[in-house]
Design a protein around this motif. Sequence first.
Motif, PDB file in Angstrom:
ATOM      1  N   PRO A   1     -24.775  11.587  10.149  1.00 16.98           N
ATOM      2  CA  PRO A   1     -26.088  12.124  10.500  1.00 16.98           C
ATOM      3  C   PRO A   1     -27.131  11.044  10.757  1.00 16.98           C
ATOM      4  N   TRP A   2     -26.913   9.845  10.246  1.00 16.19           N
ATOM      5  CA  TRP A   2     -27.774   8.697  10.554  1.00 16.19           C
ATOM      6  C   TRP A   2     -26.961   7.411  10.355  1.00 16.19           C
ATOM      7  N   PRO A   3     -27.396   6.297  10.949  1.00 18.80           N
ATOM      8  CA  PRO A   3     -26.632   5.046  10.841  1.00 18.80           C
ATOM      9  C   PRO A   3     -26.637   4.508   9.411  1.00 18.80           C
ATOM     10  N   VAL A   4     -25.494   4.015   8.990  1.00 17.50           N
ATOM     11  CA  VAL A   4     -25.364   3.332   7.705  1.00 17.50           C
ATOM     12  C   VAL A   4     -24.486   2.100   7.909  1.00 17.50           C
ATOM     13  N   ASP A   5     -24.474   1.230   6.913  1.00 19.49           N
ATOM     14  CA  ASP A   5     -23.567   0.083   6.891  1.00 19.49           C
ATOM     15  C   ASP A   5     -22.287   0.531   6.190  1.00 19.49           C
ATOM     16  N   TRP A   6     -21.185   0.581   6.939  1.00 19.13           N
ATOM     17  CA  TRP A   6     -19.894   0.941   6.371  1.00 19.13           C
ATOM     18  C   TRP A   6     -19.248  -0.339   5.843  1.00 19.13           C
ATOM     19  N   LEU A   7     -19.136  -0.476   4.546  1.00 22.12           N
ATOM     20  CA  LEU A   7     -18.717  -1.740   3.939  1.00 22.12           C
ATOM     21  C   LEU A   7     -17.194  -1.775   3.779  1.00 22.12           C
ATOM     22  N   ASP A   8     -16.555  -2.558   4.643  1.00 21.09           N
ATOM     23  CA  ASP A   8     -15.102  -2.731   4.642  1.00 21.09           C
ATOM     24  C   ASP A   8     -14.766  -4.012   3.885  1.00 21.09           C
ATOM     25  N   PRO A   9     -14.029  -3.924   2.783  1.00 24.87           N
ATOM     26  CA  PRO A   9     -13.773  -5.121   1.969  1.00 24.87           C
ATOM     27  C   PRO A   9     -12.558  -5.929   2.406  1.00 24.87           C
ATOM     28  N   ALA A  10     -11.913  -5.576   3.516  1.00 26.19           N
ATOM     29  CA  ALA A  10     -10.637  -6.208   3.867  1.00 26.19           C
ATOM     30  C   ALA A  10     -10.744  -7.730   3.976  1.00 26.19           C
ATOM     31  N   GLU A  11     -11.786  -8.226   4.656  1.00 26.64           N
ATOM     32  CA  GLU A  11     -11.917  -9.671   4.815  1.00 26.64           C
ATOM     33  C   GLU A  11     -12.119 -10.360   3.468  1.00 26.64           C
ATOM     34  N   ALA A  12     -12.937  -9.755   2.601  1.00 32.75           N
ATOM     35  CA  ALA A  12     -13.179 -10.354   1.283  1.00 32.75           C
ATOM     36  C   ALA A  12     -11.894 -10.413   0.461  1.00 32.75           C
ATOM     37  N   ILE A  13     -11.059  -9.390   0.565  1.00 31.41           N
ATOM     38  CA  ILE A  13      -9.786  -9.384  -0.159  1.00 31.41           C
ATOM     39  C   ILE A  13      -8.892 -10.503   0.359  1.00 31.41           C
ATOM     40  N   ALA A  14      -8.814 -10.627   1.674  1.00 28.60           N
ATOM     41  CA  ALA A  14      -7.993 -11.682   2.261  1.00 28.60           C
ATOM     42  C   ALA A  14      -8.508 -13.066   1.868  1.00 28.60           C
TER      43      ALA A  14
ATOM     44  N   ASP B   1       0.862  -1.176   0.000  1.00 27.54           N
ATOM     45  CA  ASP B   1       0.000   0.000   0.000  1.00 27.54           C
ATOM     46  C   ASP B   1       0.901   1.229   0.000  1.00 27.54           C
ATOM     47  N   SER B   2       0.318   2.384  -0.279  1.00 24.10           N
ATOM     48  CA  SER B   2       1.109   3.612  -0.244  1.00 24.10           C
ATOM     49  C   SER B   2       1.412   4.042   1.177  1.00 24.10           C
ATOM     50  N   GLY B   3       0.646   3.533   2.143  1.00 25.25           N
ATOM     51  CA  GLY B   3       0.831   3.917   3.539  1.00 25.25           C
ATOM     52  C   GLY B   3       0.426   2.796   4.459  1.00 25.25           C
ATOM     53  N   ILE B   4      -0.309   3.146   5.507  1.00 25.93           N
ATOM     54  CA  ILE B   4      -0.682   2.159   6.527  1.00 25.93           C
ATOM     55  C   ILE B   4      -2.014   1.484   6.242  1.00 25.93           C
ATOM     56  N   GLY B   5      -2.746   1.948   5.225  1.00 21.46           N
ATOM     57  CA  GLY B   5      -4.087   1.422   4.978  1.00 21.46           C
ATOM     58  C   GLY B   5      -4.127  -0.070   4.764  1.00 21.46           C
ATOM     59  N   GLY B   6      -3.126  -0.596   4.079  1.00 23.65           N
ATOM     60  CA  GLY B   6      -3.101  -2.028   3.803  1.00 23.65           C
ATOM     61  C   GLY B   6      -2.975  -2.893   5.034  1.00 23.65           C
ATOM     62  N   LEU B   7      -2.656  -2.288   6.172  1.00 24.50           N
ATOM     63  CA  LEU B   7      -2.617  -3.059   7.410  1.00 24.50           C
ATOM     64  C   LEU B   7      -3.986  -3.626   7.764  1.00 24.50           C
ATOM     65  N   THR B   8      -5.057  -2.977   7.296  1.00 22.04           N
ATOM     66  CA  THR B   8      -6.395  -3.520   7.535  1.00 22.04           C
ATOM     67  C   THR B   8      -6.566  -4.853   6.812  1.00 22.04           C
ATOM     68  N   VAL B   9      -5.985  -4.962   5.622  1.00 23.55           N
ATOM     69  CA  VAL B   9      -6.048  -6.203   4.852  1.00 23.55           C
ATOM     70  C   VAL B   9      -5.089  -7.233   5.447  1.00 23.55           C
ATOM     71  N   LEU B  10      -3.900  -6.791   5.808  1.00 25.06           N
ATOM     72  CA  LEU B  10      -2.929  -7.689   6.434  1.00 25.06           C
ATOM     73  C   LEU B  10      -3.510  -8.329   7.688  1.00 25.06           C
ATOM     74  N   ARG B  11      -4.201  -7.547   8.490  1.00 31.47           N
ATOM     75  CA  ARG B  11      -4.810  -8.053   9.724  1.00 31.47           C
ATOM     76  C   ARG B  11      -5.763  -9.205   9.430  1.00 31.47           C
ATOM     77  N   GLU B  12      -6.596  -9.064   8.406  1.00 32.55           N
ATOM     78  CA  GLU B  12      -7.542 -10.133   8.052  1.00 32.55           C
ATOM     79  C   GLU B  12      -6.815 -11.325   7.435  1.00 32.55           C
ATOM     80  N   ALA B  13      -5.792 -11.063   6.637  1.00 29.33           N
ATOM     81  CA  ALA B  13      -5.056 -12.155   5.991  1.00 29.33           C
ATOM     82  C   ALA B  13      -4.366 -13.033   7.028  1.00 29.33           C
ATOM     83  N   ARG B  14      -3.870 -12.425   8.085  1.00 32.51           N
ATOM     84  CA  ARG B  14      -3.206 -13.195   9.123  1.00 32.51           C
ATOM     85  C   ARG B  14      -4.184 -14.104   9.863  1.00 32.51           C
ATOM     86  N   VAL B  15      -5.402 -13.634  10.055  1.00 30.59           N
ATOM     87  CA  VAL B  15      -6.409 -14.468  10.712  1.00 30.59           C
ATOM     88  C   VAL B  15      -6.693 -15.711   9.873  1.00 30.59           C
ATOM     89  N   LEU B  16      -6.785 -15.517   8.563  1.00 28.88           N
ATOM     90  CA  LEU B  16      -7.120 -16.622   7.664  1.00 28.88           C
ATOM     91  C   LEU B  16      -5.917 -17.493   7.321  1.00 28.88           C
TER      92      LEU B  16
END
Length: 274
Positions: A209-222, A15-30
């Motif tokens: 301003p109201w609740p939404v589903d924040w869709l994080d693709p990290a697990e799917a990528i891993a 990644d260009s910075g630290i963002g890919g750590l979210t994907v790394l975290r999921e990849a390590r679990v799997l």
Amino acid sequence: MSDAAYDDRPLLVLDSGIGGLTVLREARVLMPERRFVYVVDDAAFPYGNWEEPALRERLVDLFGELIAIHDPIACLIACNTASTLALEALRAAYPQMTFVGTVPAIKPAAERTRSGLVSVLATPGTVKRQYTRDLIEQWATKCEVTLVGSVSLAALAETYMRHGSVEESAVSAEIAPCFVEKDGRRTDIVVLACTHYPFVVNRMRKMAPWPVDWLDPAEAIARRALSILPRIASDAPVGRHDDVAVFTSGRADAVTRRLMQGFGLATEGGILPA
């Protein structure tokens, strides 16, 4: 007797910075048996400031060097901007290497939405890319998709992870365009189309301003990476004391080193000069 030959080559995550750590975290679990090399292309951060041809050329050249040095079993590009821009060129340049990309999770968002109003929160580069618009045309024609190009949110996430705080009004300003009201309906899903963004998702929830589903693709990528890699023997050693973080700038400050160490990544010996 093991049920498969153990291949000790690492999975390279960039990644260009630290963002890919979210994907790394999921990849390590799997994949707890895998070794990982996490590449921070900090010499080029942020990717959004680059002209597309120059960034594509840089990524092709950089991966050539990384593949030669680290001999990875596969390369995972934990960055929407780099994937949507350079994935095709990388596969053409290195046909013997497996590349796993990261693209906006528009298909699952279209499948889950109830209101039909979906927003894609991304970097300006990802928003303007034809690849993203093609995904919408392919998977989300029955939805109304709002593309929101955030100039500052990735940098805010970097600040938050390094220093533990972030100006919430700045986060609020970046996410405000995601929230659309139309004909009594409201946006109910926001696609996080930058791997940095999950690090500040709790701040975003607070400012929404109201609740939404924040869709994080990290697990799917891993999971995608897991599905295409060779099986690992049942007797393969579990442990990641050999995992390293590589900085293309050839330097990392003390705060960044502590952050990487918090993710179990050694920084000594993991420096690649730009």
